[in-house]
Design an enzyme around this catalytic site. Sequence first.
Site, PDB file in Angstrom:
ATOM      1  N   LYS A 182       0.847  -1.191   0.000  1.00  0.00           N
ATOM      2  CA  LYS A 182       0.000   0.000   0.000  1.00  0.00           C
ATOM      3  C   LYS A 182       0.883   1.241   0.000  1.00  0.00           C
ATOM      4  CE  LYS A 182      -1.911   2.794   2.867  1.00  0.00           C
ATOM      5  NZ  LYS A 182      -1.810   4.004   2.026  1.00  0.00           N
ATOM      6  N   GLU A 256       9.944   1.863  10.422  1.00  0.00           N
ATOM      7  CA  GLU A 256      10.931   2.902  10.070  1.00  0.00           C
ATOM      8  C   GLU A 256      10.206   4.228  10.203  1.00  0.00           C
ATOM      9  OE1 GLU A 256      14.025   2.174   9.368  1.00  0.00           O
ATOM     10  OE2 GLU A 256      13.817   0.014   9.184  1.00  0.00           O
ATOM     11  N   CYS A 290      13.344  11.607   6.139  1.00  0.00           N
ATOM     12  CA  CYS A 290      13.242  11.178   7.541  1.00  0.00           C
ATOM     13  C   CYS A 290      14.509  11.502   8.311  1.00  0.00           C
ATOM     14  CB  CYS A 290      12.944   9.692   7.600  1.00  0.00           C
ATOM     15  SG  CYS A 290      14.114   8.697   6.651  1.00  0.00           S
ATOM     16  N   GLU A 389       8.962  16.504  14.773  1.00  0.00           N
ATOM     17  CA  GLU A 389       9.333  16.427  13.359  1.00  0.00           C
ATOM     18  C   GLU A 389       8.381  17.314  12.545  1.00  0.00           C
ATOM     19  OE1 GLU A 389       8.435  12.790  11.202  1.00  0.00           O
ATOM     20  OE2 GLU A 389      10.424  12.856  10.298  1.00  0.00           O
TER      21      GLU A 389
HETATM   22  P1  NAD Z   1       2.095   8.589   7.619  1.00  0.00           P
HETATM   23  O1  NAD Z   1       2.467   7.859   8.851  1.00  0.00           O
HETATM   24  O2  NAD Z   1       1.011   9.591   7.696  1.00  0.00           O
HETATM   25  O3  NAD Z   1       1.671   7.563   6.460  1.00  0.00           O
HETATM   26  C1  NAD Z   1       2.527   6.549   6.006  1.00  0.00           C
HETATM   27  C2  NAD Z   1       1.700   5.438   5.379  1.00  0.00           C
HETATM   28  O4  NAD Z   1       0.903   4.818   6.382  1.00  0.00           O
HETATM   29  C3  NAD Z   1       0.725   5.910   4.305  1.00  0.00           C
HETATM   30  O5  NAD Z   1       0.684   4.935   3.299  1.00  0.00           O
HETATM   31  C4  NAD Z   1      -0.595   5.976   5.056  1.00  0.00           C
HETATM   32  O6  NAD Z   1      -1.736   5.848   4.240  1.00  0.00           O
HETATM   33  C5  NAD Z   1      -0.464   4.787   5.979  1.00  0.00           C
HETATM   34  N1  NAD Z   1      -1.267   4.852   7.205  1.00  0.00           N
HETATM   35  C6  NAD Z   1      -1.663   5.946   7.878  1.00  0.00           C
HETATM   36  N2  NAD Z   1      -2.336   5.582   8.993  1.00  0.00           N
HETATM   37  C7  NAD Z   1      -2.353   4.231   9.017  1.00  0.00           C
HETATM   38  C8  NAD Z   1      -2.877   3.265   9.931  1.00  0.00           C
HETATM   39  N3  NAD Z   1      -3.513   3.627  11.049  1.00  0.00           N
HETATM   40  N4  NAD Z   1      -2.702   1.957   9.651  1.00  0.00           N
HETATM   41  C9  NAD Z   1      -2.035   1.573   8.537  1.00  0.00           C
HETATM   42  N5  NAD Z   1      -1.524   2.448   7.625  1.00  0.00           N
HETATM   43  C10 NAD Z   1      -1.666   3.764   7.880  1.00  0.00           C
HETATM   44  O7  NAD Z   1       3.452   9.231   7.082  1.00  0.00           O
HETATM   45  P2  NAD Z   1       3.634  10.251   5.894  1.00  0.00           P
HETATM   46  O8  NAD Z   1       3.158  11.589   6.326  1.00  0.00           O
HETATM   47  O9  NAD Z   1       3.117   9.661   4.635  1.00  0.00           O
HETATM   48  O10 NAD Z   1       5.244  10.238   5.755  1.00  0.00           O
HETATM   49  C11 NAD Z   1       6.089  11.029   6.515  1.00  0.00           C
HETATM   50  C12 NAD Z   1       6.681  10.272   7.681  1.00  0.00           C
HETATM   51  O11 NAD Z   1       7.409   9.133   7.232  1.00  0.00           O
HETATM   52  C13 NAD Z   1       7.686  11.106   8.442  1.00  0.00           C
HETATM   53  O12 NAD Z   1       7.456  10.952   9.818  1.00  0.00           O
HETATM   54  C14 NAD Z   1       9.027  10.522   8.048  1.00  0.00           C
HETATM   55  O13 NAD Z   1      10.055  10.732   8.977  1.00  0.00           O
HETATM   56  C15 NAD Z   1       8.674   9.088   7.904  1.00  0.00           C
HETATM   57  N6  NAD Z   1       9.680   8.379   7.107  1.00  0.00           N
HETATM   58  C16 NAD Z   1      10.536   7.524   7.748  1.00  0.00           C
HETATM   59  C17 NAD Z   1      11.546   6.877   7.031  1.00  0.00           C
HETATM   60  C18 NAD Z   1      12.506   5.923   7.706  1.00  0.00           C
HETATM   61  O14 NAD Z   1      13.169   5.160   7.000  1.00  0.00           O
HETATM   62  N7  NAD Z   1      12.621   5.937   9.024  1.00  0.00           N
HETATM   63  C19 NAD Z   1      11.664   7.092   5.653  1.00  0.00           C
HETATM   64  C20 NAD Z   1      10.769   7.976   5.040  1.00  0.00           C
HETATM   65  C21 NAD Z   1       9.780   8.610   5.786  1.00  0.00           C
END
Ligand code: NAD
Length: 487
Positions: A182, A256, A290, A389
């Site tokens: 997804k 992650e 991130c 963040e």
């Molecule tokens: P997000 O957590 O809002 O969403 C990430 C994914 O999770 C999306 O596909 C979303 O639809 C899905 N999602 C949301 N709620 C969910 C739930 N309750 N159950 C299952 N899936 C769910 O994150 P974002 O805003 O898309 O991305 C930014 C974040 O990602 C930042 O915090 C960034 O630091 C992090 N990030 C971390 C890494 C790493 O390797 N540590 C890499 C890239 C981004």
Amino acid sequence: MSERQLRLPPSGLFRDGAWHESHSGQCRDIINPANRRVLTTAAEADAHDVSQAVAAARQAFDAGAWSGMAGRDRAGILSRVAGLIRQYQEELAMLETLDTGKPLHLSTMLDCPLAAELFDYYAALAWSIDGATRPTRAPVLAYTRREPLGVVAAITPFNFPLVLSAIKIAPALAAGNTVVHKPAEETPLTAARMAELLAEAGVPDGVFNVVTGGRETGQCLVEHPGVDAIAFTGSTATGRQIARAAAGTLKRLTAELGGKSANIVFADADLDSAIAASVNAFVFNTGQFCAAGTRLLVERPVFDAVVAGVTAGASAVPVGDPLSPQTVIGPLAGQRHLDRVRGYVQRAVRDDGAVLLAGGHQIESLEGYFFAPTVLGGVGQATEVVQEEIFGPVLTVQPFDTEEEAIALANGTVFGLAAGLHTRDVTRACRVADRLRAGTVWVNTWGILDVTVPFGGYRQSGYGREQGPESLEEFTQTKAVFVALTP
Ligand code: NAD
């Protein structure tokens, strides 16, 4: 390739080797963040669609055409995926840029080659997924096997859609798992195209499936009892929710998550190099990284000089059209992200006494969700803008007097994804690196990552490691077999 020549991938759900309409018929607009125009739509998968995708992945896993295939044969197919990513690089890069707003030269020179490399690397490792024999007291042959987990749910965020898909799919498939992927609701285009490329490379039907949709779709997936493991990248807040959902059926989870990484400049550093690295650390990918270096800690004797250099550097970064080769940073991913970043900056200045040294505003002359690189001084360690963040091009700057103080400030948030330091003293570099509570530490540089080197978080930046052989461990489980040797 121009935008006009581009074929957008189908808007449906990819399951069992074919495209399907969503059960509800609902779709979501996919918007180009550089000009706010609708590019296409993507199906919104509901619980029924998710169940069907999981059933396809389960059936494919149990049938054994992939999970039972010799590692070297899976390797051949995954190498073909790498080749196809290279063959269609121009198209994938354009899709990624229109979907995310990141500069086309970045999608072309970084995202696509890295995605191809991930498939090459895990194809190579698929040859050598092995076990061990152990010396036992009883007269038995005791050996271990590393077996796949089953159906893996791969859930990714919007900032590096292609790379973060590949980072999960390549090792998960190399290990013999099947996958339901997804992608983020804002950026599903390269995942859809990858579904076609994996099929073209010879990945059997049902082994790789894509469900598009938002939070609800993700929730259905993580709660589904047919999913054996979750590979998640996203925010720490979502990571906590997923960990709770995964606990219901004790699914294996790699998380992650977010970061708030500190970048320390000691007075003995090569200041020109430290300034250049510090600007890049927080503006790269419009701060939607991130491991962005968003907290700059500078030893007091050089504080004014470094802050002046970083402020000037940030103000000079070319912001604009992602299709222009001159652009270094593009727009934020959407309205929600723009509002979030602006809100943090406004509250810091209004409520927490922060001083705006650069940026701090939306770039109104540009059509998309553009925000100027922003530097904030006068911030206390306890303030929201230092602790949370932001995920945009926003840097806080703080002075320090001693090495001890720098380490305490650097470690003084709930996160632990990455950290960096600049010094000419190699002994100090190693001493400080040891004490930084972060999964990755950069010395006299920022942001270098490699497919062979594990990446992941300490503390609330998550658990599990991606890249390197460590990632293959995350997608396998160990079985012990005892064979009696007595007649
Ligand atoms: P997000 O957590 O809002 O969403 C990430 C994914 O999770 C999306 O596909 C979303 O639809 C899905 N999602 C949301 N709620 C969910 C739930 N309750 N159950 C299952 N899936 C769910 O994150 P974002 O805003 O898309 O991305 C930014 C974040 O990602 C930042 O915090 C960034 O630091 C992090 N990030 C971390 C890494 C790493 O390797 N540590 C890499 C890239 C981004």
